[in-house]
Design a protein around this motif. Sequence first.
Motif, PDB file in Angstrom:
ATOM      1  N   GLU A   1       0.819  -1.207   0.000  1.00 53.82           N
ATOM      2  CA  GLU A   1       0.000   0.000   0.000  1.00 53.82           C
ATOM      3  C   GLU A   1       0.855   1.260   0.000  1.00 53.82           C
ATOM      4  O   GLU A   1       0.621   2.195  -0.776  1.00 53.82           O
ATOM      5  CB  GLU A   1      -0.938  -0.021   1.217  1.00 53.82           C
ATOM      6  CG  GLU A   1      -1.978  -1.119   1.129  1.00 53.82           C
ATOM      7  CD  GLU A   1      -2.352  -1.676   2.491  1.00 53.82           C
ATOM      8  OE1 GLU A   1      -2.101  -0.984   3.489  1.00 53.82           O
ATOM      9  OE2 GLU A   1      -2.889  -2.792   2.549  1.00 53.82           O
ATOM     10  N   ALA A   2       1.871   1.292   0.885  1.00 59.26           N
ATOM     11  CA  ALA A   2       2.721   2.481   0.962  1.00 59.26           C
ATOM     12  C   ALA A   2       3.473   2.706  -0.345  1.00 59.26           C
ATOM     13  O   ALA A   2       3.545   3.833  -0.850  1.00 59.26           O
ATOM     14  CB  ALA A   2       3.693   2.355   2.137  1.00 59.26           C
ATOM     15  N   ASN A   3       4.037   1.645  -0.894  1.00 60.39           N
ATOM     16  CA  ASN A   3       4.767   1.772  -2.156  1.00 60.39           C
ATOM     17  C   ASN A   3       3.841   2.196  -3.290  1.00 60.39           C
ATOM     18  O   ASN A   3       4.217   2.993  -4.156  1.00 60.39           O
ATOM     19  CB  ASN A   3       5.445   0.446  -2.511  1.00 60.39           C
ATOM     20  CG  ASN A   3       6.591   0.120  -1.572  1.00 60.39           C
ATOM     21  OD1 ASN A   3       7.046   0.954  -0.812  1.00 60.39           O
ATOM     22  ND2 ASN A   3       7.046  -1.116  -1.608  1.00 60.39           N
ATOM     23  N   GLY A   4       2.625   1.631  -3.291  1.00 60.56           N
ATOM     24  CA  GLY A   4       1.660   1.979  -4.335  1.00 60.56           C
ATOM     25  C   GLY A   4       1.282   3.445  -4.293  1.00 60.56           C
ATOM     26  O   GLY A   4       1.212   4.111  -5.334  1.00 60.56           O
ATOM     27  N   CYS A   5       1.035   3.972  -3.097  1.00 58.10           N
ATOM     28  CA  CYS A   5       0.683   5.388  -2.964  1.00 58.10           C
ATOM     29  C   CYS A   5       1.850   6.281  -3.378  1.00 58.10           C
ATOM     30  O   CYS A   5       1.661   7.314  -4.016  1.00 58.10           O
ATOM     31  CB  CYS A   5       0.265   5.699  -1.527  1.00 58.10           C
ATOM     32  SG  CYS A   5      -1.350   5.025  -1.062  1.00 58.10           S
ATOM     33  N   TYR A   6       3.041   5.862  -3.002  1.00 58.12           N
ATOM     34  CA  TYR A   6       4.232   6.634  -3.374  1.00 58.12           C
ATOM     35  C   TYR A   6       4.404   6.659  -4.891  1.00 58.12           C
ATOM     36  O   TYR A   6       4.616   7.713  -5.495  1.00 58.12           O
ATOM     37  CB  TYR A   6       5.468   6.031  -2.712  1.00 58.12           C
ATOM     38  CG  TYR A   6       6.762   6.702  -3.104  1.00 58.12           C
ATOM     39  CD1 TYR A   6       7.174   7.871  -2.478  1.00 58.12           C
ATOM     40  CD2 TYR A   6       7.565   6.174  -4.112  1.00 58.12           C
ATOM     41  CE1 TYR A   6       8.355   8.498  -2.847  1.00 58.12           C
ATOM     42  CE2 TYR A   6       8.741   6.790  -4.487  1.00 58.12           C
ATOM     43  CZ  TYR A   6       9.137   7.952  -3.842  1.00 58.12           C
ATOM     44  OH  TYR A   6      10.296   8.562  -4.215  1.00 58.12           O
TER      45      TYR A   6
ATOM     46  N   LYS B   1     -10.739  -0.230 -11.731  1.00 59.21           N
ATOM     47  CA  LYS B   1     -10.741   0.583 -10.520  1.00 59.21           C
ATOM     48  C   LYS B   1      -9.343   0.612  -9.909  1.00 59.21           C
ATOM     49  O   LYS B   1      -8.872  -0.404  -9.395  1.00 59.21           O
ATOM     50  CB  LYS B   1     -11.729   0.013  -9.500  1.00 59.21           C
ATOM     51  CG  LYS B   1     -13.111  -0.318 -10.055  1.00 59.21           C
ATOM     52  CD  LYS B   1     -13.854   0.920 -10.502  1.00 59.21           C
ATOM     53  CE  LYS B   1     -15.281   0.581 -10.915  1.00 59.21           C
ATOM     54  NZ  LYS B   1     -16.028   1.746 -11.405  1.00 59.21           N
ATOM     55  N   PRO B   2      -8.653   1.738  -9.955  1.00 59.52           N
ATOM     56  CA  PRO B   2      -7.305   1.804  -9.368  1.00 59.52           C
ATOM     57  C   PRO B   2      -7.349   1.527  -7.859  1.00 59.52           C
ATOM     58  O   PRO B   2      -8.024   2.237  -7.110  1.00 59.52           O
ATOM     59  CB  PRO B   2      -6.871   3.244  -9.658  1.00 59.52           C
ATOM     60  CG  PRO B   2      -7.759   3.718 -10.761  1.00 59.52           C
ATOM     61  CD  PRO B   2      -9.054   3.001 -10.566  1.00 59.52           C
ATOM     62  N   LYS B   3      -6.619   0.521  -7.420  1.00 57.34           N
ATOM     63  CA  LYS B   3      -6.697   0.097  -6.019  1.00 57.34           C
ATOM     64  C   LYS B   3      -6.062   1.100  -5.068  1.00 57.34           C
ATOM     65  O   LYS B   3      -6.436   1.170  -3.897  1.00 57.34           O
ATOM     66  CB  LYS B   3      -6.050  -1.282  -5.859  1.00 57.34           C
ATOM     67  CG  LYS B   3      -6.767  -2.393  -6.613  1.00 57.34           C
ATOM     68  CD  LYS B   3      -6.077  -3.731  -6.382  1.00 57.34           C
ATOM     69  CE  LYS B   3      -6.786  -4.863  -7.131  1.00 57.34           C
ATOM     70  NZ  LYS B   3      -6.731  -4.660  -8.604  1.00 57.34           N
ATOM     71  N   TYR B   4      -5.097   1.880  -5.553  1.00 49.06           N
ATOM     72  CA  TYR B   4      -4.446   2.812  -4.636  1.00 49.06           C
ATOM     73  C   TYR B   4      -5.411   3.860  -4.092  1.00 49.06           C
ATOM     74  O   TYR B   4      -5.205   4.417  -3.011  1.00 49.06           O
ATOM     75  CB  TYR B   4      -3.245   3.500  -5.312  1.00 49.06           C
ATOM     76  CG  TYR B   4      -3.600   4.564  -6.327  1.00 49.06           C
ATOM     77  CD1 TYR B   4      -3.732   5.897  -5.957  1.00 49.06           C
ATOM     78  CD2 TYR B   4      -3.787   4.242  -7.664  1.00 49.06           C
ATOM     79  CE1 TYR B   4      -4.059   6.876  -6.891  1.00 49.06           C
ATOM     80  CE2 TYR B   4      -4.102   5.203  -8.602  1.00 49.06           C
ATOM     81  CZ  TYR B   4      -4.230   6.520  -8.208  1.00 49.06           C
ATOM     82  OH  TYR B   4      -4.559   7.480  -9.136  1.00 49.06           O
TER      83      TYR B   4
ATOM     84  N   ASP C   1      -1.967   4.804 -15.963  1.00 44.97           N
ATOM     85  CA  ASP C   1      -2.563   3.514 -15.592  1.00 44.97           C
ATOM     86  C   ASP C   1      -1.870   3.001 -14.328  1.00 44.97           C
ATOM     87  O   ASP C   1      -1.580   1.818 -14.190  1.00 44.97           O
ATOM     88  CB  ASP C   1      -2.408   2.503 -16.730  1.00 44.97           C
ATOM     89  CG  ASP C   1      -3.267   1.265 -16.514  1.00 44.97           C
ATOM     90  OD1 ASP C   1      -4.283   1.380 -15.798  1.00 44.97           O
ATOM     91  OD2 ASP C   1      -2.910   0.190 -17.026  1.00 44.97           O
ATOM     92  N   VAL C   2      -1.571   3.928 -13.433  1.00 46.46           N
ATOM     93  CA  VAL C   2      -0.811   3.594 -12.232  1.00 46.46           C
ATOM     94  C   VAL C   2      -1.702   2.884 -11.212  1.00 46.46           C
ATOM     95  O   VAL C   2      -2.900   3.138 -11.136  1.00 46.46           O
ATOM     96  CB  VAL C   2      -0.206   4.879 -11.617  1.00 46.46           C
ATOM     97  CG1 VAL C   2      -1.292   5.838 -11.173  1.00 46.46           C
ATOM     98  CG2 VAL C   2       0.728   4.550 -10.468  1.00 46.46           C
ATOM     99  N   ASP C   3      -1.111   1.965 -10.458  1.00 45.92           N
ATOM    100  CA  ASP C   3      -1.865   1.244  -9.434  1.00 45.92           C
ATOM    101  C   ASP C   3      -0.899   0.556  -8.476  1.00 45.92           C
ATOM    102  O   ASP C   3       0.326   0.606  -8.663  1.00 45.92           O
ATOM    103  CB  ASP C   3      -2.795   0.207 -10.071  1.00 45.92           C
ATOM    104  CG  ASP C   3      -4.000  -0.103  -9.180  1.00 45.92           C
ATOM    105  OD1 ASP C   3      -4.007   0.347  -8.022  1.00 45.92           O
ATOM    106  OD2 ASP C   3      -4.918  -0.772  -9.653  1.00 45.92           O
ATOM    107  N   LEU C   4      -1.435  -0.112  -7.464  1.00 46.99           N
ATOM    108  CA  LEU C   4      -0.622  -0.896  -6.546  1.00 46.99           C
ATOM    109  C   LEU C   4       0.027  -2.057  -7.283  1.00 46.99           C
ATOM    110  O   LEU C   4      -0.552  -2.623  -8.203  1.00 46.99           O
ATOM    111  CB  LEU C   4      -1.477  -1.465  -5.407  1.00 46.99           C
ATOM    112  CG  LEU C   4      -2.214  -0.501  -4.478  1.00 46.99           C
ATOM    113  CD1 LEU C   4      -2.947  -1.288  -3.402  1.00 46.99           C
ATOM    114  CD2 LEU C   4      -1.269   0.490  -3.840  1.00 46.99           C
ATOM    115  N   ASP C   5       1.231  -2.418  -6.860  1.00 43.86           N
ATOM    116  CA  ASP C   5       1.846  -3.633  -7.389  1.00 43.86           C
ATOM    117  C   ASP C   5       1.009  -4.841  -6.993  1.00 43.86           C
ATOM    118  O   ASP C   5       0.392  -4.864  -5.921  1.00 43.86           O
ATOM    119  CB  ASP C   5       3.257  -3.806  -6.822  1.00 43.86           C
ATOM    120  CG  ASP C   5       4.256  -2.855  -7.461  1.00 43.86           C
ATOM    121  OD1 ASP C   5       3.987  -2.399  -8.589  1.00 43.86           O
ATOM    122  OD2 ASP C   5       5.286  -2.559  -6.833  1.00 43.86           O
TER     123      ASP C   5
END
Length: 240
Positions: A82-87, A140-143, A223-227
């Motif tokens: 989650e932290a990496n995804g938001c970053y 739906k982007p999970k971040y 198209d950014v999102d959580l890994d």
Amino acid sequence: MRNYWALLPAIAVCVVLILLYAVPTLINPQWTTNILGLFRQQPEEGEPGLSPKRVQSRRMLAGLMVLAAFALVGFNISLNREANGCYQAARAWGAIDGADREKDPCINKIYGSFIGDGSGSVTGSEPQPVAAYQVVEGKKPKYLRWIQNRPSYNDIDLVIGVGGNCALDLRVVESEDKVTAVIDNSDPCPPDDDISIASIELKEPLGDRKVVTVDDKELKKLDVDLDSWPTVLGKLVTGG
């Protein structure tokens, strides 16, 4: 950025201690009746054995402890995901690194807009460009689930991120052939270490319309999102 991987050494110690007890107990609960029992394969002469009910309860406890060990590792991986995804999302939207923003990026580095939702008309003669947009409809982007003041997935079609200092000046104007997003300010939006995400609900589906900014320049589509979990586990194994 807050490095939850730093918790792994402590978690690894806990996991090893748990498994040191749990694995022998699952094999033969008699071995772990006491500490010395870990180093004996057979009970000493005269040492009372465990009843079948005690054997079953010990094995159940050991099984629960193994599950707890896996849960500890999974919890740590989840925090990092989650932290990496938001970053990564904040950086994709254009955020620069700041002194304290990276400690908890889902709170400090990227957030749903508190002021300004893109509504209103453009009044300035020299609006400034917006850099990117992301489509929410369908995928739906999970971040977005983890950011502060997160936007709802319902009734939004696009999200547009701008520097926190420019959020109030964001304007999104919809027409038949395009959607135009600009910063209604004659001064360029300065680099910022936090990003405000505006939720945009279109009157009509986006369809084939382009999303443009100043001078009809087409916006970059993110198209950014959580890994994914496999990606995060791969990074954990390889140290990436």
